[in-house]
Design a protein around this motif. Structure first.
Motif, PDB file in Angstrom:
ATOM      1  N   LEU A 114      38.467  69.877  80.516  1.00 49.08           N
ATOM      2  CA  LEU A 114      38.167  69.125  79.292  1.00 49.08           C
ATOM      3  C   LEU A 114      38.977  69.519  78.056  1.00 49.08           C
ATOM      4  O   LEU A 114      39.424  68.632  77.323  1.00 49.08           O
ATOM      5  CB  LEU A 114      36.666  69.190  78.984  1.00 49.08           C
ATOM      6  CG  LEU A 114      35.784  68.246  79.808  1.00 49.08           C
ATOM      7  CD1 LEU A 114      34.328  68.371  79.367  1.00 49.08           C
ATOM      8  CD2 LEU A 114      36.234  66.799  79.660  1.00 49.08           C
ATOM      9  N   PRO A 115      39.201  70.811  77.786  1.00 47.06           N
ATOM     10  CA  PRO A 115      39.966  71.127  76.570  1.00 47.06           C
ATOM     11  C   PRO A 115      41.332  70.431  76.540  1.00 47.06           C
ATOM     12  O   PRO A 115      41.698  69.821  75.540  1.00 47.06           O
ATOM     13  CB  PRO A 115      40.102  72.653  76.625  1.00 47.06           C
ATOM     14  CG  PRO A 115      38.925  73.112  77.421  1.00 47.06           C
ATOM     15  CD  PRO A 115      38.697  72.035  78.439  1.00 47.06           C
ATOM     16  N   ILE A 136      32.329  63.782  75.264  1.00 45.62           N
ATOM     17  CA  ILE A 136      32.043  63.729  76.695  1.00 45.62           C
ATOM     18  C   ILE A 136      30.780  64.511  77.046  1.00 45.62           C
ATOM     19  O   ILE A 136      30.625  65.663  76.657  1.00 45.62           O
ATOM     20  CB  ILE A 136      33.254  64.232  77.496  1.00 45.62           C
ATOM     21  CG1 ILE A 136      34.423  63.274  77.226  1.00 45.62           C
ATOM     22  CG2 ILE A 136      32.941  64.306  78.988  1.00 45.62           C
ATOM     23  CD1 ILE A 136      35.696  63.624  77.905  1.00 45.62           C
ATOM     24  N   TYR A 195      40.848  66.555  76.029  1.00 43.49           N
ATOM     25  CA  TYR A 195      40.584  66.197  74.627  1.00 43.49           C
ATOM     26  C   TYR A 195      41.889  66.196  73.827  1.00 43.49           C
ATOM     27  O   TYR A 195      42.137  65.316  73.010  1.00 43.49           O
ATOM     28  CB  TYR A 195      39.600  67.193  73.994  1.00 43.49           C
ATOM     29  CG  TYR A 195      38.139  66.851  74.195  1.00 43.49           C
ATOM     30  CD1 TYR A 195      37.617  65.641  73.734  1.00 43.49           C
ATOM     31  CD2 TYR A 195      37.265  67.739  74.816  1.00 43.49           C
ATOM     32  CE1 TYR A 195      36.263  65.338  73.901  1.00 43.49           C
ATOM     33  CE2 TYR A 195      35.918  67.434  74.989  1.00 43.49           C
ATOM     34  CZ  TYR A 195      35.422  66.235  74.531  1.00 43.49           C
ATOM     35  OH  TYR A 195      34.095  65.924  74.694  1.00 43.49           O
ATOM     36  N   PHE A 227      34.621  70.634  83.598  1.00 45.88           N
ATOM     37  CA  PHE A 227      34.531  71.286  82.284  1.00 45.88           C
ATOM     38  C   PHE A 227      35.810  72.052  81.965  1.00 45.88           C
ATOM     39  O   PHE A 227      36.258  72.085  80.826  1.00 45.88           O
ATOM     40  CB  PHE A 227      33.330  72.245  82.230  1.00 45.88           C
ATOM     41  CG  PHE A 227      32.002  71.547  82.345  1.00 45.88           C
ATOM     42  CD1 PHE A 227      31.873  70.205  82.027  1.00 45.88           C
ATOM     43  CD2 PHE A 227      30.872  72.226  82.768  1.00 45.88           C
ATOM     44  CE1 PHE A 227      30.647  69.547  82.131  1.00 45.88           C
ATOM     45  CE2 PHE A 227      29.640  71.588  82.874  1.00 45.88           C
ATOM     46  CZ  PHE A 227      29.535  70.248  82.557  1.00 45.88           C
ATOM     47  N   LYS A 228      36.391  72.668  82.991  1.00 42.11           N
ATOM     48  CA  LYS A 228      37.607  73.455  82.758  1.00 42.11           C
ATOM     49  C   LYS A 228      38.792  72.567  82.381  1.00 42.11           C
ATOM     50  O   LYS A 228      39.735  73.023  81.748  1.00 42.11           O
ATOM     51  CB  LYS A 228      37.923  74.301  83.991  1.00 42.11           C
ATOM     52  CG  LYS A 228      37.012  75.514  84.046  1.00 42.11           C
ATOM     53  CD  LYS A 228      37.207  76.369  85.269  1.00 42.11           C
ATOM     54  CE  LYS A 228      36.036  77.358  85.338  1.00 42.11           C
ATOM     55  NZ  LYS A 228      35.542  77.544  86.694  1.00 42.11           N
TER      56      LYS A 228
END
Lengths: 365, 365
Positions: free
Chosen positions: B110-111, B127, B114, B107-108
């Motif tokens: 992901l930004p 996602i 993207y 999750f960390k």
């Protein structure tokens, strides 16, 4: 630091975690459950779902409330589905929250949750997590059948830009709207809310399937000038700490709480102006800040001190990560113990309650 | 304790984490990428996807490899999609692993992911994470267009039940198949693999959309009697530690490694017997246990000691949670330092390599 890195409930399952300090939010979920039961049937009479219901909970946070919410919704839709003879109910659930949310606490609860759901209904469910900011796209077009969000939309995408006049911030000494805030501060807050909520509606309209429904609950207010807010009380404590040199004045001046509690009228206005959705129902209900303490302790005498401490503790689980980013970790104990003390005094002569706004919106064919 | 609670790569991003010790798995992913590029076009010529490609990575683990994998697949499908004039490529990605997997490390990332994807292709991606055991249902029927799984299917759903004769376990002194294992032990392992892999195929066939494809990579073997396995070497070290009283003999006797490395022929056999899928391609490729060390250090002289330590370290990131559950945390340092030492000796006179099996399966209309 970007809002989405500091805005998350306190993780884990410890004494001060959100998972262990969210009984008020639970009470809100149960109130809304009744409204869902009363209204979903009529709103869903046109809805045809082939195969699988796609349900998203936006701002799901972490802990038992997350799954309670989903379980309530599945039960209600399962009943409707059975009534409509649509065959076996199959659900794909999408739990959404920001990237930094403590999803792993949810994951650990899932094996038992699946087991319980299996025993309860003749329904299948597949649970997914969709991490990301709901002030941005999360799903493909026309995808979700039912959007739910509880206690999230009073959070803004960012704090409003508050004007500075003659070198002094216009909202000096406050961290949110207060009785002493000038109209320009109120305006800045409302504009930010309007922009965010409109954008949220536009995004969700794209993602919602035809005849889909959206149920939103968030904190509002009856009016902007009479009401005492949690942020207002926290602001008083921070002010006091500035006077004593425990908090830098500059930090207090620079900080604006990234929340807004709109009136029912403001909410109607934004929805109408944005124009995509049909507003089916808008209701408000009030809840004392410690509504759940009294219920939990029905056999005990609850004094003001206990009430103050209870309110302080569960707000700490919500606000702490944000306040640490603004003021540093080392003042948190003092801040929240003084907050509890001030609450204990206020309880005597003020009505401390939230006005909750519940909306049902549909994307009509 | 259930397998799914102890079977996960070592979490976090620290020195000994899986995220930082998975360069071999990365090399495998890049090898398979070439095969995907060469074969996906022909396999997807019948595929029509309206709106949105649904792609699932089963056993995605945690760290940069997870997203590398997904990025490769999206690039390939995006090219095919553009060629077929199917309009803008839209992807819904489902990352699956067990409930205890360290998803928060993903999750960390992901930004930034993207952001990068946005700059690269004119494609949209959403996602999601689907936590759960892939030896169980994860998705609704006919839902996923492309299944991918890398380095997971050699993990069994549970260790095989090894028979006991005259009070002695038949695989005494071993933790996996070895040259001294009797045929009944081989049989128990194969039966478990057959049951698991057949069940996996049945489940995925239900979940795969028509004309969908499945690309699976896992560790196999050329034959069961000649080959030296990592589990075999670990078993030797544990045996030595039993002799010295550092590990209880009973614990070693009770433990059977929950993996199986099938031959190409065994894989073909199970797929044919199960009967749902069309096997389009089956390939094997070999890779030395330290294939990536040599590449990473092209300008350095790499001695046997470095190679042994490297192999030991990245296997620790994979096996440690499982071995802690079986033998306790306090022997881990000794176990893996002896493992490194033994590897250093073996490198001299044995070829230490994995045989990887890659499969492309289709659900034909």
């Amino acid at each position: 630091m970007a809002m989405e890195h500091v805005l998350h409930m306190k993780g884990g399952v410890g004494e001060t975690s959100y998972a262990n300090n969210s009984s008020l939010q639970r009470k809100v979920i149960m109130e809304v459950k009744t409204l869902l039961e009363e209204n979903m049937v009529s709103m869903m009479s046109n809805k045809s779902v082939k195969g699988c219901w796609k349900i998203a909970d936006l701002g799901c946070s972490s802990g038992p409330n997350t799954l309670l919410c989903i379980s309530n919704i599945m039960n209600i839709i399962h009943k409707i589905n059975t009534k409509l003879n649509n065959g076996k109910s199959i659900f794909q659930i999408y739990l959404n929250d920001l990237f930094e949310n403590d999803f792993s606490t949810i994951f650990k609860l899932l094996p038992d949750f699946y087991q319980l759901e299996k025993e309860k209904n003749d329904a299948e469910c597949f649970i997914n997590v969709t991490p990301g900011n709901f002030y941005g796209r999360l799903f493909p077009n026309n995808y979700i059948d039912f959007f739910h969000s509880s206690y999230c939309l009073h959070w803004l995408s960012q704090a409003p830009k508050i004007l500075v006049k003659n070198g002094e911030p216009l909202n000096k000494g406050n961290i949110y709207l207060s009785k002493t805030s000038p109209p320009s501060v109120y305006e800045a807050y409302f504009k930010q809310f309007e922009r965010d909520f409109q954008y949220f509606l536009k995004l969700r309209f794209k993602e919602l399937a035809l005849d889909g429904t959206m149920a939103l609950t968030f904190i509002g207010t009856e009016s902007h000038d009479k009401i005492i807010s949690v942020q207002g009380v926290l602001g008083m404590v921070l002010n006091e700490m500035v006077q004593e040199g425990l908090v830098e004045e500059n930090k207090l001046d620079m900080f604006n709480f990234p929340t807004y509690h709109p009136t029912e009228e403001e909410v109607r206005q934004v929805i109408e102006r944005e124009g995509s959705f049909t507003l089916q129902i808008i209701k408000t209900f009030k809840m004392e800040w410690d509504a759940n303490l009294q219920k939990d302790n029905v056999n005990y005498v609850v004094d003001r001190k206990m009430r103050g401490e209870f309110i302080s503790k569960y707000h700490r689980a919500v606000f702490e990560p944000l306040l640490i980013a603004a003021f540093g970790e080392n003042i948190m104990d003092v801040l929240f113990s003084r907050f509890a003390k001030l609450l204990t005094q206020l309880i005597e002569f003020e009505t401390l309650e939230y006005t909750n706004i519940v909306l049902f919106l549909t994307k009509d064919s």
